[in-house]
Motif scaffolding. Structure first.
Motif, mmCIF file in Angstrom:
data_model
loop_
_atom_site.group_PDB
_atom_site.id
_atom_site.type_symbol
_atom_site.label_atom_id
_atom_site.label_comp_id
_atom_site.label_asym_id
_atom_site.label_seq_id
_atom_site.Cartn_x
_atom_site.Cartn_y
_atom_site.Cartn_z
ATOM 1 N N ARG A 1 0.832 -1.205 0.000
ATOM 2 C CA ARG A 1 0.000 0.000 0.000
ATOM 3 C C ARG A 1 0.866 1.253 0.000
ATOM 4 N NH1 ARG A 1 -5.168 1.275 3.813
ATOM 5 N NH2 ARG A 1 -5.987 -0.386 2.486
ATOM 6 N N LEU A 2 1.988 1.218 0.710
ATOM 7 C CA LEU A 2 2.866 2.380 0.730
ATOM 8 C C LEU A 2 3.425 2.659 -0.656
ATOM 9 C CD1 LEU A 2 4.182 4.564 2.416
ATOM 10 C CD2 LEU A 2 6.012 2.975 2.976
ATOM 11 N N THR B 1 0.639 4.218 -2.697
ATOM 12 C CA THR B 1 0.439 5.600 -2.251
ATOM 13 C C THR B 1 1.570 6.493 -2.733
ATOM 14 O OG1 THR B 1 -0.703 4.799 -0.273
ATOM 15 C CG2 THR B 1 0.115 7.062 -0.227
ATOM 16 N N TYR B 2 2.794 5.976 -2.684
ATOM 17 C CA TYR B 2 3.965 6.729 -3.137
ATOM 18 C C TYR B 2 3.847 7.081 -4.620
ATOM 19 C CZ TYR B 2 8.899 7.469 -4.385
ATOM 20 O OH TYR B 2 10.077 7.972 -4.864
ATOM 21 N N LEU C 1 11.750 0.599 -0.434
ATOM 22 C CA LEU C 1 10.666 -0.120 0.222
ATOM 23 C C LEU C 1 11.059 -1.489 0.786
ATOM 24 C CD1 LEU C 1 7.511 0.730 -1.883
ATOM 25 C CD2 LEU C 1 7.817 1.054 0.564
ATOM 26 N N LEU D 1 6.291 4.517 9.487
ATOM 27 C CA LEU D 1 5.418 5.091 8.459
ATOM 28 C C LEU D 1 5.255 6.596 8.650
ATOM 29 C CD1 LEU D 1 2.579 2.430 8.093
ATOM 30 C CD2 LEU D 1 4.411 2.949 6.488
ATOM 31 N N CYS E 1 6.171 9.230 5.800
ATOM 32 C CA CYS E 1 5.162 10.162 5.297
ATOM 33 C C CYS E 1 5.597 11.612 5.485
ATOM 34 C CB CYS E 1 3.823 9.912 5.990
ATOM 35 S SG CYS E 1 3.049 8.329 5.567
ATOM 36 N N GLN F 1 -2.246 5.032 5.363
ATOM 37 C CA GLN F 1 -1.504 3.829 5.696
ATOM 38 C C GLN F 1 -1.965 3.189 7.002
ATOM 39 O OE1 GLN F 1 0.663 2.939 3.230
ATOM 40 N NE2 GLN F 1 -0.148 4.818 2.331
#
Length: 198
Positions: free
Chosen positions: A50-51, A54-55, A100, A126, A130, A193
């Motif tokens: 998911r990160l 999102t990135y 990652l 996280l 972020c 997240q």
């Protein structure tokens, strides 16, 4: 999958690396594919997957924001904007694949029977990630305003002469709205997240 995530990772990597060469065709089976699917859907890899998404989406928004900020609306034409976003996404994907795995390693190695420790440690990591993404994105707009470019070799000089650069920035801009914007963006990214670890 619980209890053997590292063995599963190694097995999937062995399958992915060897299958194109044809040396272990016998390993190509539904079991391998199910194992890979279970791995990606597991708690261990839900956070980095998911990160990464999102990135990529966030950097696409930053790229679009810089395009609008540049006020050259001819770049919005599909034959110009599509290559911009496609090539940019490839660069972002390469960058994401580079950093990652460190987060993926963290989520894999934390014991599954320590849920509170997992949430605290991963949550702190996280939040830092972020905040860094938000800081870099806001900095890019300041950099673009000065040099009409994304970070380049001039940004390296900014890192070397930090005191002088910070002094010039403080004299030229009111940083309170900038830091407020960084906080809002960082919180928004972190919120997207949080559902993977709560």
């Amino acid at each position: 999958l619980r209890g053997r995530p590292i063995r599963t990772v190694l097995s999937c990597f062995r399958f992915a690396l060897s299958a194109p060469t044809g040396t272990v065709v016998r390993d190509i089976s539904l079991e391998n594919l199910d194992m890979l699917g279970s791995l990606l859907n597991s708690r261990h890899f839900a956070v980095p997957v998911r990160l990464l998404l999102t990135y990529l989406a966030f950097n696409a928004l930053v790229r679009f924001g810089l395009l609008i900020f540049n006020a050259d609306f001819a770049l919005l034409a599909p034959w110009r904007s599509i290559p911009i976003f496609a090539i940019g996404a490839l660069f972002d994907l390469a960058a994401g694949v580079w950093w990652l795995p460190l987060i993926a390693l963290l989520t894999v190695t934390l014991p599954a029977n320590w849920p509170r420790t997992y949430r605290v440690v991963v949550g702190i990591v996280l939040l830092i990630v972020c905040a860094a993404l938000a800081f870099v994105s806001v900095s890019e707009f300041f950099f673009w305003n000065e040099f009409a470019s994304r970070f380049n070799f001039i940004a390296v000089d900014y890192l070397i002469y930090t005191r002088e650069v910070i002094g010039n920035i403080r004299e030229s801009y009111d940083l309170r709205p900038a830091f407020a914007g960084i906080g809002v963006v960082a919180f928004g990214l972190f919120y997207t997240q949080w559902t993977t670890i709560k």
